[in-house]
Scaffold this motif. Structure first.
Motif, PDB file in Angstrom:
ATOM      1  N   ALA A 110      10.882  -2.826   2.646  1.00  0.00           N
ATOM      2  CA  ALA A 110       9.916  -2.201   3.549  1.00  0.00           C
ATOM      3  C   ALA A 110      10.412  -0.853   4.062  1.00  0.00           C
ATOM      4  CB  ALA A 110       9.625  -3.136   4.717  1.00  0.00           C
ATOM      5  N   THR A 111      11.721  -0.723   4.236  1.00  0.00           N
ATOM      6  CA  THR A 111      12.281   0.533   4.746  1.00  0.00           C
ATOM      7  C   THR A 111      12.007   1.686   3.784  1.00  0.00           C
ATOM      8  OG1 THR A 111      14.041  -0.665   5.896  1.00  0.00           O
ATOM      9  CG2 THR A 111      14.403   1.679   5.482  1.00  0.00           C
ATOM     10  N   ALA A 112      12.192   1.432   2.498  1.00  0.00           N
ATOM     11  CA  ALA A 112      11.939   2.470   1.495  1.00  0.00           C
ATOM     12  C   ALA A 112      10.470   2.863   1.480  1.00  0.00           C
ATOM     13  CB  ALA A 112      12.374   1.975   0.117  1.00  0.00           C
ATOM     14  N   HIS A 113       9.600   1.877   1.625  1.00  0.00           N
ATOM     15  CA  HIS A 113       8.163   2.149   1.627  1.00  0.00           C
ATOM     16  C   HIS A 113       7.760   2.947   2.859  1.00  0.00           C
ATOM     17  CE1 HIS A 113       3.777   0.986   1.589  1.00  0.00           C
ATOM     18  NE2 HIS A 113       3.973   1.341   0.333  1.00  0.00           N
ATOM     19  N   ASP A 114       8.261   2.560   4.015  1.00  0.00           N
ATOM     20  CA  ASP A 114       7.954   3.291   5.251  1.00  0.00           C
ATOM     21  C   ASP A 114       8.468   4.725   5.191  1.00  0.00           C
ATOM     22  OD1 ASP A 114       6.720   1.088   6.327  1.00  0.00           O
ATOM     23  OD2 ASP A 114       8.485   0.416   7.449  1.00  0.00           O
ATOM     24  N   ARG A 120       0.370  -5.627  -1.321  1.00  0.00           N
ATOM     25  CA  ARG A 120       0.834  -6.148  -2.605  1.00  0.00           C
ATOM     26  C   ARG A 120       2.339  -6.383  -2.619  1.00  0.00           C
ATOM     27  NH1 ARG A 120      -1.102  -1.687  -6.588  1.00  0.00           N
ATOM     28  NH2 ARG A 120       0.046  -2.955  -8.081  1.00  0.00           N
ATOM     29  N   LEU A 121       3.061  -5.550  -1.871  1.00  0.00           N
ATOM     30  CA  LEU A 121       4.522  -5.630  -1.899  1.00  0.00           C
ATOM     31  C   LEU A 121       5.092  -6.771  -1.054  1.00  0.00           C
ATOM     32  CD1 LEU A 121       5.348  -1.822  -1.802  1.00  0.00           C
ATOM     33  CD2 LEU A 121       6.196  -3.438  -3.523  1.00  0.00           C
ATOM     34  N   LYS A 122       4.398  -7.130   0.018  1.00  0.00           N
ATOM     35  CA  LYS A 122       4.937  -8.166   0.914  1.00  0.00           C
ATOM     36  C   LYS A 122       5.324  -9.438   0.163  1.00  0.00           C
ATOM     37  CE  LYS A 122       3.184  -6.965   5.511  1.00  0.00           C
ATOM     38  NZ  LYS A 122       2.278  -7.360   6.618  1.00  0.00           N
ATOM     39  N   PRO A 123       4.424 -10.030  -0.635  1.00  0.00           N
ATOM     40  CA  PRO A 123       4.847 -11.250  -1.349  1.00  0.00           C
ATOM     41  C   PRO A 123       5.923 -10.973  -2.393  1.00  0.00           C
ATOM     42  CG  PRO A 123       2.642 -10.541  -2.039  1.00  0.00           C
ATOM     43  CD  PRO A 123       2.992  -9.735  -0.841  1.00  0.00           C
ATOM     44  N   LEU A 124       5.940  -9.752  -2.966  1.00  0.00           N
ATOM     45  CA  LEU A 124       6.976  -9.421  -3.938  1.00  0.00           C
ATOM     46  C   LEU A 124       8.336  -9.315  -3.255  1.00  0.00           C
ATOM     47  CD1 LEU A 124       5.113  -6.701  -6.057  1.00  0.00           C
ATOM     48  CD2 LEU A 124       5.376  -9.139  -6.554  1.00  0.00           C
ATOM     49  N   TRP A 125       8.346  -8.680  -2.082  1.00  0.00           N
ATOM     50  CA  TRP A 125       9.597  -8.602  -1.324  1.00  0.00           C
ATOM     51  C   TRP A 125      10.087 -10.001  -0.935  1.00  0.00           C
ATOM     52  CZ3 TRP A 125       7.179  -4.340   2.174  1.00  0.00           C
ATOM     53  CH2 TRP A 125       7.325  -3.079   1.561  1.00  0.00           C
ATOM     54  N   ALA A 126       9.138 -10.844  -0.502  1.00  0.00           N
ATOM     55  CA  ALA A 126       9.506 -12.206  -0.093  1.00  0.00           C
ATOM     56  C   ALA A 126      10.097 -12.984  -1.278  1.00  0.00           C
ATOM     57  CB  ALA A 126       8.294 -12.928   0.478  1.00  0.00           C
TER      58      ALA A 126
END
Length: 207
Positions: free
Chosen positions: A101-105, A192-198
């Motif tokens: 998430a840090t990279a995305h933010d 889309r990324l949240k479940p991938l990160w999880a």
């Protein structure tokens, strides 16, 4: 007789054994025949050898309409499979680009900073145009009773100033729209990324 001595009469060649056809019809009955079974023309049949092993499978016989529908279903299934493969590829690329998430933010913030810099430059130009307009208005004060008597050069300055202000305002509006598009894109990616990160997060050992 010498002619027939030791000669064995010719025997007829054994007839080639034909296959056995088997299928399960629409009523669940197992049918067998020595030829393709008409009642199973709409389903797969098996041709068996005399030993009972499957010699070959016979595909159902389709009407032109059924064949077209079958081809359409297969085509749609292939398209869906291709879409899924492409979606997985995009997800992998997205995860490589934004591993957390840090990279995305950080990238969202950088994109918005660039747009804000452009908007601030346009606003600065509007300030300059406002100063120019004030000077023009001061010069027009002498002709306030009849602006038509003002010199052409002064009226052109007034017209150019107004057009420039309109251009800058439109530009700022376009950049505000771009900010909304950027935020919408990052919001969609975030979902889309949240479940991938999880799913990509390392497992933690409970103590």
């Amino acid at each position: 007789m010498l002619a027939g001595a030791g000669v064995v009469p010719a025997q007829p060649a054994p007839a080639a054994s034909s296959g056995i056809y088997s299928c399960v019809d629409a009523r669940g009955r197992t049918l067998t025949s020595d030829r393709p079974i008409a009642d199973c023309s709409d389903r797969e049949q098996r041709e068996l050898s005399p030993s009972g092993s499957v010699r070959r499978k016979i595909e159902p016989t389709y009407t032109a309409r059924e064949l077209a529908e079958r081809e359409d279903r297969e085509r749609q299934a292939q398209l869906q499979a291709a879409r899924l493969i492409e979606e997985r590829r995009r997800e992998r690329a997205l995860l490589i680009r934004y591993p957390n998430a840090t990279a995305h933010d950080r990238e969202r913030a950088e994109a918005l900073v660039q747009i804000d810099a452009v908007i601030n430059a346009a606003k600065k130009r509007l300030g300059e145009l406002a100063e120019e307009r004030k000077k023009i208005d001061d010069e027009l004060e002498f002709y306030k009773k009849d602006v038509s008597k003002a010199p052409d050069s002064l009226r052109r300055k007034l017209d150019d100033n107004g057009k420039s202000v309109a251009v800058q305002n439109r530009f700022i509006g376009d950049q505000e729209d771009e900010k909304r598009r950027v935020n919408a894109r990052f919001d969609e990616e975030r979902g889309r990324l949240k479940p991938l990160w999880a799913g990509n997060a390392p497992a933690t050992t409970a103590r």
